[in-house]
Structure formats: C-alpha cells, structure tokens
Design an enzyme around this catalytic site. Structure first.
Site, PDB file in Angstrom:
ATOM      1  N   CYS A   1     -10.051  14.481 113.890  1.00 54.06           N
ATOM      2  CA  CYS A   1      -9.125  15.276 114.716  1.00 54.06           C
ATOM      3  C   CYS A   1      -9.190  16.777 114.409  1.00 54.06           C
ATOM      4  O   CYS A   1      -9.176  17.604 115.320  1.00 54.06           O
ATOM      5  CB  CYS A   1      -7.698  14.751 114.545  1.00 54.06           C
ATOM      6  SG  CYS A   1      -7.289  14.238 112.882  1.00 54.06           S
TER       7      CYS A   1
ATOM      8  N   THR B   1      -2.125  -1.146 120.535  1.00 53.95           N
ATOM      9  CA  THR B   1      -0.726  -1.029 120.086  1.00 53.95           C
ATOM     10  C   THR B   1      -0.541   0.148 119.135  1.00 53.95           C
ATOM     11  O   THR B   1       0.578   0.421 118.705  1.00 53.95           O
ATOM     12  CB  THR B   1      -0.289  -2.323 119.358  1.00 53.95           C
ATOM     13  OG1 THR B   1      -1.257  -2.593 118.328  1.00 53.95           O
ATOM     14  CG2 THR B   1      -0.194  -3.498 120.302  1.00 53.95           C
TER      15      THR B   1
ATOM     16  N   HIS C   1      -1.863  19.268 115.255  1.00 53.57           N
ATOM     17  CA  HIS C   1      -2.497  19.865 114.073  1.00 53.57           C
ATOM     18  C   HIS C   1      -2.673  21.368 114.314  1.00 53.57           C
ATOM     19  O   HIS C   1      -3.022  21.794 115.424  1.00 53.57           O
ATOM     20  CB  HIS C   1      -3.886  19.279 113.851  1.00 53.57           C
ATOM     21  CG  HIS C   1      -3.906  17.878 113.317  1.00 53.57           C
ATOM     22  ND1 HIS C   1      -2.785  17.141 113.034  1.00 53.57           N
ATOM     23  CD2 HIS C   1      -4.967  17.080 112.997  1.00 53.57           C
ATOM     24  CE1 HIS C   1      -3.139  15.947 112.564  1.00 53.57           C
ATOM     25  NE2 HIS C   1      -4.458  15.888 112.548  1.00 53.57           N
TER      26      HIS C   1
END
Ligand SMILES: NC(=O)c1ccc[n+]([C@@H]2O[C@H](COP(=O)([O-])OP(=O)(O)OC[C@H]3O[C@@H](n4cnc5c(N)ncnc54)[C@H](OP(=O)(O)O)[C@@H]3O)[C@@H](O)[C@H]2O)c1
Length: 340
Positions: A130, A11, A243
């Site tokens: 990331c 979710t 990013h």
C-alpha cells in the site's frame, strides 16, 4: 460477453472494498463470486445493490473463471493461488508472496501498465504494498522529467493496513483509555496504538530495517526504475484509514516546485491540493473513499542542489490495495483479454 470474476477474501477489509470498486467502476462482470474461509460460509457481503453469499475458498472450482482477486494473506495465497492459476484463472494478488518473483509482474497501472503483458508465465499478477503504490504514482511523472536519484520517505500508516483485527484493536483501546477496567492490552501491535505511534511495521531484518521498509525499496525499483535509491522509515499511527507519506526527493536535474506542481496536476491518478494557508493540504480523513493519490506541501529542499519535499496521502484500502487491483484487471482487459 463480460468477465467471470472471483473475489477471495471477500469478508475482509480489502475484499469488501474490491466488491465496492468493481461496482463503482462498472467493471464488465457477468458474474462475481465471493469467497472466504469455511467459517464465513453463507456470510452475506454487499455488491452494489445486491448481496452475495460467501462460498468456501477451499472447495471452490476456479475452472471457467477469468480473473480471481486474492486478498487472503500470504499463507492462504500460497495454497490457493496456484490452484486458481492452474485452472486458467488469472490471479491478481494483494499479498506480498509473489511481488519479488521475476516471473510475476508487479503493476501500478499509472506507472508500468505494459508490465501486465508478462502475466502468462505464472498466470499471476502482484499488487504492490500500500505505501509503495501511492508513492510511485507521485514519483513516476517527476522521474520522467528530472530523473530521481534518491528518495527519503517516512510513512504514517493507518491501522486498516493490518486487517480487521487491527481496526478493532484501535477502536477498543481508544474506548478503554476512558473506561476504567476496560483497558485493552496490545495484541495485533507490539505496543499500544491508541494515542501513540509505533515505528515498526512487519518484521525486523538483519540490516535494522523492517520488512515494510525493505518492501518500499524493492518494489519502487521493480515498478519504476532499479537505479532509484530509496530509504524508508515506516510508522503505524492511530488513524483508521488513509496512509500519509513525507517524501524527500533528490533529482539528477533541477526541478522547480511550480513545474513539479504542474506536472503532478496533469499526472494520472494524482490530485494536487497545495495552498500555502491553513488547511490548504490533504489529511488522511479527507482521502477515505476516494480514488486519487493526493499531493500537498510541494516545496524546494534548499539543503541540496536538486531537491523537493512533498506530502502524499491516499486511501490505503483503495489505491493501496483494492482500487489498484481492479485497475490491473482493467488494464489486463484492455491490453490482453479484450472482453466486455
Ligand atoms: N489492508 C491494506 O491496506 C492492504 C494493502 C495491501 C495489501 N493488503 C493485503 O491484502 C490481504 C488481505 O488484507 P485485509 O486487510 O483485507 O485482511 P482481513 O481484513 O483480515 O481479511 C482477510 C480475508 O482473508 C480471508 N482468509 C484468511 N485466511 C483464509 C483462508 N485460509 N482461507 C480462506 N480465506 C481466508 C478472510 O476470511 P474469513 O473472514 O472467513 O476469515 C478474510 O476474508 C493481505 O494479504 C494484506 O497483506 C492489505
């Protein structure tokens, strides 16, 4: 026969993207199960043309499943990843919990695919931070040609890197600036993020660096080469997804900017958009939903002998998290499991 797959954290931002990417890349799955916390029991999440009803991670039996993608944060990972791994299910984890464990491979498939072979010590493979993932995709092909000595990187990181609550905070704060009485105080971030930038991601360390900055240093060394020196400044910006990084590289050997551009054009996962004209570069809005790491503004740094500057942009929910995790599963499938 295909794989039996679990997505834990289905979710969340990363989990939902994981389901999208498994479908987009037609991952050879016979079965996909969506898990989240008990409060999300029965919540429907999209998987291609179908919907999956979310089950409770706490009571799920991992026996018989091949791969579990975890995107639930470090606390829940600590509790549930060892249970999955012990049941024989290989965990590909998005949290930082296992990244620095010498018995857990930290993998970016374009850079160190062979590292997946070490998964069996704990039955766990870690997905990098990331910011690190997109940076090393761009650094590795240049390192192979001219050996990188030192990297100075400043990041411009979107709020989706901090989960759904952070996306809501930017959205509501931005609206609140225009509507008197609806101002939203900072909660996820230590200062207002709307119309602002915050030079602080994760906790402060004794050195004065933040943990996010430390992660970029430690993970680049583990994934690419321990000899590379990295210094980072990580900044949160009011962008929803994508990013960006300004990267300065010092090499052992001279590398001409044109040759660097040619190398990056051929490199796996890289897309060079680098025209020296208005708009001839990529901004975060343009990378959303894409698989590539985009590289622009490649140019010589004339202040040192062997230096280059470049601008690197990627979808942090994809290459920075879900895409890289699915690529790890594909690599594991090709090199080790050989199903599908
Ligand atoms: N966002 C990024 O760019 C990025 C990049 C790299 C790594 N990561 C990492 O990926 C992980 C997930 O990030 P996210 O951005 O997707 O967060 P998120 O949007 O806040 O979603 C968190 C997910 O984890 C589930 N969860 C949390 N605690 C749980 C528990 N105790 N038991 C079961 N499920 C639990 C949530 O379920 P409920 O909805 O039921 O609460 C939800 O599905 C984090 O470790 C994050 O550091 C994120």
């Amino acid at each position: 026969m295909g794989y039996r797959i679990v997505v834990a954290g289905a979710t969340g931002n990363v989990g939902r993207e994981m389901l999208n990417i498994l479908d987009e890349r037609q991952f050879p799955a016979d079965e996909v199960v969506a898990l989240a916390s008990r409060k999300s029991l029965g919540t429907e999440v999209s998987f291609g043309d179908t919907t999956l009803k979310t089950q409770d991670l706490d009571t799920f039996d991992f026996a018989g499943y091949d791969i579990a993608f975890f995107a639930v944060g470090s606390d829940a990972t600590k509790k549930y990843a060892p249970i999955a791994a012990k049941a024989g299910c290989i965990v590909i984890d998005n949290s930082s919990l296992y990244r620095y464990d010498p018995d857990v491979p930290l993998v970016v498939p374009e850079v160190n695919p062979e590292a997946v072979d070490g998964y069996a010590k704990k039955n766990i493979i870690a997905n990098p931070n990331c910011s690190t993932a997109q940076m090393v995709v761009a650094l590795k092909p240049l390192h192979d040609r001219a050996k990188i000595k030192r990297v100075v990187v400043s990041t411009y990181q979107s709020v989706s890197g901090s989960g759904t609550a952070a996306i809501d905070e930017l959205w509501n704060q931005t609206k609140g600036v225009y509507v008197p009485g609806q101002e939203v105080a900072p909660k996820v971030y230590p200062k207002q993020i709307a119309f602002n930038v915050i030079p602080h991601i994760d906790v402060f360390m004794d050195s004065g660096d933040t943990k996010e900055e430390w992660k970029m240093v430690a993970e680049t060394k583990k994934i690419v080469d321990p000899s590379i020196k990295v210094t980072a400044t990580c900044v949160r910006v009011p962008v929803f997804v994508g990013h960006s990084e300004s990267i300065n590289i010092e090499f052992e050997d001279f590398l001409d900017e044109d040759e660097a551009r040619d190398i990056l054009r051929e490199a796996p996962g890289c897309m060079v958009i680098d025209k020296r004209e208005d708009g001839g570069y990529v901004t975060p809005i343009e990378c959303v939903g894409d698989f590539a790491t985009f590289i622009s503004r490649i140019r010589q740094d004339s202040t040192i002998d062997n230096g280059l500057n470049m601008w690197v942009v990627s979808d942090n929910l994809r290459k920075g998290a879900a895409l890289n995790a699915v690529q790890i599963a594909e690599t594991l499938g090709n090199r080790v499991l050989k199903k599908g």
